[in-house]
Design a protein around this motif. Structure first.
Motif, PDB file in Angstrom:
ATOM      1  N   THR A   1      60.654 -28.673  32.137  1.00 35.28           N
ATOM      2  CA  THR A   1      59.201 -28.907  32.877  1.00 35.28           C
ATOM      3  C   THR A   1      58.467 -27.694  32.160  1.00 35.28           C
ATOM      4  OG1 THR A   1      59.992 -27.972  34.897  1.00 35.28           O
ATOM      5  CG2 THR A   1      59.650 -30.430  34.560  1.00 35.28           C
ATOM      6  N   ALA A   2      58.954 -26.360  32.233  1.00 36.86           N
ATOM      7  CA  ALA A   2      58.382 -25.215  31.709  1.00 36.86           C
ATOM      8  C   ALA A   2      57.690 -25.454  30.623  1.00 36.86           C
ATOM      9  CB  ALA A   2      59.308 -23.903  31.834  1.00 36.86           C
ATOM     10  N   VAL A   3      58.635 -26.109  29.618  1.00 39.62           N
ATOM     11  CA  VAL A   3      58.203 -26.336  28.108  1.00 39.62           C
ATOM     12  C   VAL A   3      57.272 -27.727  28.150  1.00 39.62           C
ATOM     13  CG1 VAL A   3      58.697 -26.794  26.099  1.00 39.62           C
ATOM     14  CG2 VAL A   3      60.131 -25.111  27.311  1.00 39.62           C
ATOM     15  N   LEU A   4      57.626 -28.767  28.774  1.00 39.52           N
ATOM     16  CA  LEU A   4      56.935 -29.938  28.640  1.00 39.52           C
ATOM     17  C   LEU A   4      55.761 -30.156  29.263  1.00 39.52           C
ATOM     18  CD1 LEU A   4      57.989 -32.877  27.995  1.00 39.52           C
ATOM     19  CD2 LEU A   4      58.201 -33.285  30.381  1.00 39.52           C
ATOM     20  N   CYS A   5      55.587 -29.579  30.566  1.00 38.68           N
ATOM     21  CA  CYS A   5      54.126 -29.581  31.144  1.00 38.68           C
ATOM     22  C   CYS A   5      53.215 -28.777  30.566  1.00 38.68           C
ATOM     23  CB  CYS A   5      54.394 -29.227  32.640  1.00 38.68           C
ATOM     24  SG  CYS A   5      55.650 -30.259  33.543  1.00 38.68           S
ATOM     25  N   ALA A   6      53.900 -27.593  30.088  1.00 37.92           N
ATOM     26  CA  ALA A   6      52.849 -26.510  29.391  1.00 37.92           C
ATOM     27  C   ALA A   6      52.264 -27.210  28.114  1.00 37.92           C
ATOM     28  CB  ALA A   6      53.514 -25.312  29.034  1.00 37.92           C
ATOM     29  N   ARG A   7      53.111 -27.991  27.587  1.00 34.36           N
ATOM     30  CA  ARG A   7      52.599 -28.446  26.248  1.00 34.36           C
ATOM     31  C   ARG A   7      51.255 -29.348  26.171  1.00 34.36           C
ATOM     32  NH1 ARG A   7      57.535 -30.917  23.559  1.00 34.36           N
ATOM     33  NH2 ARG A   7      57.481 -28.970  22.108  1.00 34.36           N
ATOM     34  N   CYS A   8      51.128 -30.105  27.317  1.00 37.52           N
ATOM     35  CA  CYS A   8      49.788 -30.777  27.626  1.00 37.52           C
ATOM     36  C   CYS A   8      48.875 -30.042  28.304  1.00 37.52           C
ATOM     37  CB  CYS A   8      50.074 -32.105  28.146  1.00 37.52           C
ATOM     38  SG  CYS A   8      51.119 -33.347  27.194  1.00 37.52           S
ATOM     39  N   HIS A   9      49.242 -29.093  29.270  1.00 36.54           N
ATOM     40  CA  HIS A   9      48.336 -28.710  30.589  1.00 36.54           C
ATOM     41  C   HIS A   9      47.979 -27.284  30.278  1.00 36.54           C
ATOM     42  CE1 HIS A   9      48.365 -32.655  32.659  1.00 36.54           C
ATOM     43  NE2 HIS A   9      49.477 -32.769  32.415  1.00 36.54           N
ATOM     44  N   THR A  10      48.574 -26.719  29.297  1.00 38.77           N
ATOM     45  CA  THR A  10      48.253 -25.125  29.222  1.00 38.77           C
ATOM     46  C   THR A  10      46.697 -25.203  28.734  1.00 38.77           C
ATOM     47  OG1 THR A  10      50.445 -24.539  28.432  1.00 38.77           O
ATOM     48  CG2 THR A  10      48.489 -23.191  27.883  1.00 38.77           C
ATOM     49  N   ALA A  11      45.978 -24.396  29.500  1.00 39.47           N
ATOM     50  CA  ALA A  11      44.528 -24.057  29.475  1.00 39.47           C
ATOM     51  C   ALA A  11      44.144 -23.562  28.077  1.00 39.47           C
ATOM     52  CB  ALA A  11      43.804 -23.384  30.701  1.00 39.47           C
ATOM     53  N   SER A  12      43.135 -24.375  27.280  1.00 40.02           N
ATOM     54  CA  SER A  12      42.543 -23.924  26.263  1.00 40.02           C
ATOM     55  C   SER A  12      41.284 -24.508  26.082  1.00 40.02           C
ATOM     56  CB  SER A  12      43.357 -24.616  25.189  1.00 40.02           C
ATOM     57  OG  SER A  12      42.779 -24.108  23.636  1.00 40.02           O
ATOM     58  N   ALA A  13      40.427 -23.601  25.537  1.00 40.90           N
ATOM     59  CA  ALA A  13      38.973 -23.995  25.479  1.00 40.90           C
ATOM     60  C   ALA A  13      38.749 -25.148  24.610  1.00 40.90           C
ATOM     61  CB  ALA A  13      38.049 -22.880  25.137  1.00 40.90           C
TER      62      ALA A  13
ATOM     63  N   CYS B   1      57.279 -43.332  29.193  1.00 36.95           N
ATOM     64  CA  CYS B   1      58.561 -42.586  29.594  1.00 36.95           C
ATOM     65  C   CYS B   1      58.975 -41.488  28.157  1.00 36.95           C
ATOM     66  CB  CYS B   1      59.766 -43.610  29.642  1.00 36.95           C
ATOM     67  SG  CYS B   1      59.358 -44.898  30.505  1.00 36.95           S
ATOM     68  N   GLU B   2      58.937 -42.318  26.973  1.00 37.52           N
ATOM     69  CA  GLU B   2      59.497 -41.545  25.973  1.00 37.52           C
ATOM     70  C   GLU B   2      58.537 -40.339  25.479  1.00 37.52           C
ATOM     71  OE1 GLU B   2      60.291 -45.235  24.242  1.00 37.52           O
ATOM     72  OE2 GLU B   2      62.395 -44.546  23.555  1.00 37.52           O
ATOM     73  N   ALA B   3      57.180 -40.476  25.892  1.00 40.88           N
ATOM     74  CA  ALA B   3      56.292 -39.299  25.640  1.00 40.88           C
ATOM     75  C   ALA B   3      56.789 -38.003  26.073  1.00 40.88           C
ATOM     76  CB  ALA B   3      55.081 -39.420  26.369  1.00 40.88           C
ATOM     77  N   CYS B   4      57.615 -38.025  27.229  1.00 43.17           N
ATOM     78  CA  CYS B   4      58.325 -36.837  27.794  1.00 43.17           C
ATOM     79  C   CYS B   4      59.547 -36.721  27.415  1.00 43.17           C
ATOM     80  CB  CYS B   4      57.985 -36.854  29.164  1.00 43.17           C
ATOM     81  SG  CYS B   4      56.332 -36.833  29.631  1.00 43.17           S
ATOM     82  N   HIS B   5      60.433 -38.053  27.766  1.00 46.28           N
ATOM     83  CA  HIS B   5      61.779 -38.000  27.640  1.00 46.28           C
ATOM     84  C   HIS B   5      62.331 -37.807  26.175  1.00 46.28           C
ATOM     85  CE1 HIS B   5      62.809 -38.228  32.018  1.00 46.28           C
ATOM     86  NE2 HIS B   5      61.576 -39.009  31.866  1.00 46.28           N
ATOM     87  N   GLY B   6      61.478 -38.233  25.065  1.00 44.15           N
ATOM     88  CA  GLY B   6      61.849 -38.024  23.871  1.00 44.15           C
ATOM     89  C   GLY B   6      62.495 -39.649  23.339  1.00 44.15           C
ATOM     90  N   ALA B   7      62.847 -39.942  22.277  1.00 38.16           N
ATOM     91  CA  ALA B   7      63.140 -41.021  21.639  1.00 38.16           C
ATOM     92  C   ALA B   7      64.786 -41.410  22.159  1.00 38.16           C
ATOM     93  CB  ALA B   7      63.305 -40.993  20.129  1.00 38.16           C
TER      94      ALA B   7
ATOM     95  N   CYS C   1      57.414 -26.275  37.222  1.00 37.37           N
ATOM     96  CA  CYS C   1      56.494 -27.061  37.883  1.00 37.37           C
ATOM     97  C   CYS C   1      56.817 -28.092  39.033  1.00 37.37           C
ATOM     98  CB  CYS C   1      55.964 -27.910  36.724  1.00 37.37           C
ATOM     99  SG  CYS C   1      55.685 -26.898  35.198  1.00 37.37           S
ATOM    100  N   GLN C   2      58.158 -28.486  38.580  1.00 35.24           N
ATOM    101  CA  GLN C   2      58.600 -29.551  39.645  1.00 35.24           C
ATOM    102  C   GLN C   2      58.937 -29.211  41.160  1.00 35.24           C
ATOM    103  OE1 GLN C   2      60.346 -28.268  37.181  1.00 35.24           O
ATOM    104  NE2 GLN C   2      62.628 -28.904  37.401  1.00 35.24           N
ATOM    105  N   THR C   3      58.849 -27.815  41.165  1.00 37.90           N
ATOM    106  CA  THR C   3      58.902 -27.257  42.770  1.00 37.90           C
ATOM    107  C   THR C   3      57.690 -28.121  43.457  1.00 37.90           C
ATOM    108  OG1 THR C   3      59.264 -25.470  41.371  1.00 37.90           O
ATOM    109  CG2 THR C   3      58.889 -25.140  43.934  1.00 37.90           C
ATOM    110  N   CYS C   4      56.478 -28.146  42.828  1.00 37.98           N
ATOM    111  CA  CYS C   4      55.401 -28.717  43.681  1.00 37.98           C
ATOM    112  C   CYS C   4      54.839 -30.080  43.182  1.00 37.98           C
ATOM    113  CB  CYS C   4      54.150 -27.786  43.694  1.00 37.98           C
ATOM    114  SG  CYS C   4      54.479 -26.080  43.997  1.00 37.98           S
ATOM    115  N   HIS C   5      55.190 -30.453  41.803  1.00 44.48           N
ATOM    116  CA  HIS C   5      54.647 -31.647  41.511  1.00 44.48           C
ATOM    117  C   HIS C   5      56.005 -32.625  40.950  1.00 44.48           C
ATOM    118  CE1 HIS C   5      50.703 -29.953  40.961  1.00 44.48           C
ATOM    119  NE2 HIS C   5      51.309 -28.960  40.177  1.00 44.48           N
ATOM    120  N   ASN C   6      55.819 -33.746  41.378  1.00 46.07           N
ATOM    121  CA  ASN C   6      56.774 -34.833  40.964  1.00 46.07           C
ATOM    122  C   ASN C   6      56.057 -35.225  39.553  1.00 46.07           C
ATOM    123  OD1 ASN C   6      58.334 -36.926  39.996  1.00 46.07           O
ATOM    124  ND2 ASN C   6      57.996 -37.941  41.825  1.00 46.07           N
TER     125      ASN C   6
END
Lengths: 243, 157, 392
Positions: B108-120, B84-90, B140-145
């Motif tokens: 979510t714009a910041v949160l999801c991008a942190r892990c899922h932004t494409a990088s080689a 839980c706290e990986a995303c929601h913080g301490a 992101c949450q428009t399509c993804h829960n």
């Protein structure tokens, strides 16, 4: 989240009791923590690390780490054409805010989270002139901030660069393996915050710990094995260029 | 004995040494912390003091006591092992006092991008997107829960 | 902030040990060197250096009193430093140094000086007036026995103490070398030669310092310099310097030839940031130049005045060279990353606790100590002076 007020009223007392017991140091997971029954370490699963920096931020939050110093940090290695001697390594602000995006490029990339290796034969505790840093009976390398002179000899002696002098407290400071958490049945802040399970707290004295099976079935290495420090942070699939 | 008489000054010097040494022992008895040497060459009480540091991350076990509904969504999805706290913080403060400390929902714009932004540089098997191309600027949450991100039928709310 | 080139572990960027820690081995080195010069006369019966015997002892004491100050000043918690004596950690070179220091100060230097001066101290305690009289009275420890027999005992005990003092001086400075040489994490330091190099460089600096002090003080007092004495000192300086230089070169050649994993990084350092302090100042200016000067005085018959000037120049350069060596060890050892992938820089601060001004003050302080000691316990006796003049 979507709790109704009624649900909250039912759930809260139980939660409060459970939470208080964690704080009191007697959680269900480890009633009566005994130091002699544990031997802590960590497993870092390199192929799982995505370089998000969650662990670095979590550590700084949990442990009030001063800006510019790191109890844990993440490095990004870039090894080209098999030149293992000179990899390109970056760790902007310890990898706290992640890493710059890389377009497709030659060579291989991977992330290496670093932290105190909680060495069994630790070179840092060996040199402390007064006994202000030591290995606890459960295998955690710790600093006594009330006894430390701040001579920085231990900082010099650590081959991994895991120690620093706290800018305000003027004493040596380092990863405690979240001792305040692991003795209460919780995992470390960095492991708790790691989204991919690239970091796992391990208890080498616990026969049920999955680490035993993992060590048997994977190619695992410690950092700078030539230093013979008895490091207890195990790296799965560690590239030879990492130092 | 005249040798002793003529070496008298040496005994005085030696006496000063002994005196200083005794004084040292007495002072040492007072200043060395009581728990020093309890487990080894260090102050035993220090272990407990380090262990008394306040907890900031409550741990997912604590969250799950109340938020069973989220756990139900989460445990079958791709994020089952993301705590839980990986995303929601301490949020130990929230666990301490759930009524008055209300966590802010992460962006979510910041949160999801942190892990899922494409990088080689990221492991190849890890799901990655170029955020700007991927969603045309929609959150992101428009399509993804976030608690179960796969886009199965009705996956998003 | 420090400039970083390449990659440093994030905690490595700021240097832990500053100019004060450079000063500390430099000063202890002067102590050990000065004492060994004094012991030449006492144990090895080198009569020619007699005029410097007492001066060498007082110099050693003055610098020894100063030696722990840079260490204590650099600590994060200076007032906790007595813990080093109360709970010394047996596996720490630094903890053992505390005891070696105390042993050397009290059991060797103070005792030897006291025994050597006792006859005078008793006399002064009866002749002088006021506060000074009280000071000397305290220094007699209440014993005015200066009979033939007691002085003979003093002589014998003093000789034994000097004998113990030589290995003690070696230990004092060998330990300083060991503090660095035993750090396996740091390839620039980690070397079994480190303590030996430290001892010989200490002897070079200590002998050069006493030689310069003797020449300077004698000139100031308007007496003639005993040329036989400085000739002998210079000869010893030359030989020990050769050993020191050989050891340092051995270390360097060994590193270059073995070229282990750290070599690329260290080699780069020596050719860039350390080029001036290491190659130019330490080796060329501070070692080769004085060695050539001293070599000339040994093989060419030169007039007295030229020799004296050459000794003065060689001695001063030797001190510069040894200071540079300490600098290169202490600061140089922190400029590269233990990942061997990058370098940081050291910027000396000016007025902080560990800054340049503190360093300068701590360099001048032992000279003030020496001035007080020389006033209190004049190292020159009438007899000495007659000998000196007669020898001219």
């Amino acid at each position: 989240m979507n709790l109704s007020r009624r649900q909250m009223l039912i759930l809260l007392p139980a939660a409060a009791v459970a939470w208080k017991s964690v704080l009191a140091g007697t959680p269900e997971d480890s009633p009566n923590y005994k130091m002699s029954e544990h031997w802590w370490g960590m497993l870092i699963d390199i192929p799982k690390c995505i370089g998000c920096g969650n662990c670095v931020r979590a550590c700084q939050t949990e442990n009030d780490v001063p800006d510019g110093n790191f109890r844990t940090w993440v490095e990004r290695y870039h090894v080209t054409d098999g030149d293992m001697v000179s990899p390109q390594v970056i760790s902007p602000d310890g990898g706290k805010e992640g890493f710059p995006v890389v377009q497709e490029d030659a060579g291989k990339y991977f992330f290496v989270p670093k932290l105190c290796n909680h060495c069994a034969d630790s070179p840092c505790t060996q040199v402390c002139p007064v006994g202000a840093t030591f290995v606890t009976p459960d295998g955690v390398v710790m600093v006594d901030p009330k006894y430390c002179l701040g001579c920085a000899y231990c900082v010099q002696a650590c081959p991994y660069g895991c120690r620093y002098i706290h800018p305000e407290k003027k004493v040596a400071d380092k990863c405690t393996l979240c001792y305040h958490r692991i003795t209460k049945g919780l995992t470390t802040a960095c492991c708790e915050a790691c989204p991919t399970g690239a970091r796992q707290l391990v208890d080498l004295k616990n026969p049920k710990d999955p680490i035993h099976e993992f060590l048997k079935t994977h190619s695992v290495q410690v950092l700078k094995p030539q230093m013979a420090t008895g490091a207890k942070v195990y790296y799965n699939d560690l590239d030879g260029s990492v130092r | 004995m005249s040798v002793f008489k003529d070496a008298g000054h040496l005994f005085r010097f030696a006496g000063l040494f002994v005196l200083a040494f005794l004084l040292f022992l007495v002072i040492r008895g007072f200043v060395v912390p009581k728990t020093f040497g309890q487990y080894g060459h260090y102050r035993g009480a220090a272990i407990g003091e380090v262990g008394a540091h306040p907890i900031k991350f409550a741990g997912h076990q604590t969250c799950e006591i109340c938020h069973t509904d989220v756990l139900d969504v989460k445990k079958s999805g791709k994020h089952a092992h993301v705590n839980c706290e990986a995303c929601h913080g301490a949020l130990a403060s929230h666990a301490d006092d759930p009524a008055s400390v209300t966590p802010v929902k992460p962006d979510t714009a910041v949160l999801c991008a942190r892990c899922h932004t494409a990088s080689a540089a990221k492991p190849k098997g890890f799901p990655q997107v170029v955020p700007a191309d991927h969603s045309n600027g929609l959150p992101c949450q428009t399509c993804h829960n976030p608690h179960s991100p796969a886009m199965a039928a009705g996956g998003a709310k | 902030m420090n400039g970083v080139e390449g990659f440093m572990y994030p905690n490595e960027i700021a240097l832990q040990w500053s100019v004060l820690i450079v000063l500390y081995p430099f000063i202890t080195g002067l102590v050990a060197g000065a004492f060994i010069l004094a012991s030449l006369e006492r144990v090895f019966q080198v009569d020619a250096v007699k005029p410097t015997y007492r001066l060498a002892l007082l110099t050693a004491l003055a610098f020894l009193l100063d030696a722990p100050l840079p260490l204590v000043l650099h600590l994060g918690h200076p007032f906790r430093s007595p813990e080093m004596y109360f709970t010394p950690h047996s596996t720490s070179a630094m903890a053992m140094f505390g005891y070696v220091y105390l042993w050397y100060l009290m059991a060797v230097l103070v005792l030897e000086i006291w025994l050597d001066y006792r006859r005078e101290i008793v006399r002064w305690s009866q002749q002088s007036k006021g506060i000074l009289r009280l000071v000397y009275k305290v220094m007699t420890l209440g014993s005015c026995n200066i009979s033939e027999r007691s002085l003979a005992i003093d002589e014998r005990v003093g000789w034994i103490i000097t004998l113990i003092g030589i290995p003690s001086a070696f230990m004092l400075h060998g330990y300083v070398g060991f503090i660095f040489g035993s750090i396996k994490a740091n390839p620039w330091w980690s070397s079994p030669l480190m303590p030996v190099v430290f001892i010989f460089s200490a002897m070079v600096s200590g002998i050069a310092a006493v030689m310069l002090l003797y020449m300077g003080l004698t000139k100031l007092r308007g007496y003639k310099i005993d040329i036989r004495c400085v000739d002998t000192i210079a000869m010893y300086l030359f030989y020990i310097f050769i050993i020191d230089f050989s050891l340092e070169m051995l270390d360097l050649i060994h590193r270059i030839y073995e070229a282990d994993e750290s070599f690329r990084s260290l080699n780069f350092l020596v050719h860039t940031q350390l080029y001036i302090p290491h190659i130019l100042i330490q080796i060329c200016l501070g070692t080769l130049t004085p060695l050539i000067l001293l070599f000339l005085t040994q093989v060419v018959k030169l007039p007295e005045i030229v020799r004296k000037r050459m000794y003065a120049i060689a001695g001063s350069l030797a001190l510069v060279g040894i200071f540079a060596m300490r600098w290169n060890v202490v600061i140089g050892g922190q400029l590269f990353s233990k990942s061997f992938l990058g370098f940081t820089t050291y910027k000396m601060t000016l007025v902080t606790r560990e800054g340049l001004l503190a360093a300068i003050a701590l360099t001048i302080l032992p000279l003030i100590f020496l001035w007080i000691l020389v006033k209190l316990l004049p190292p020159w006796t009438e007899k000495n002076e007659h000998e000196a003049i007669a020898a001219d």
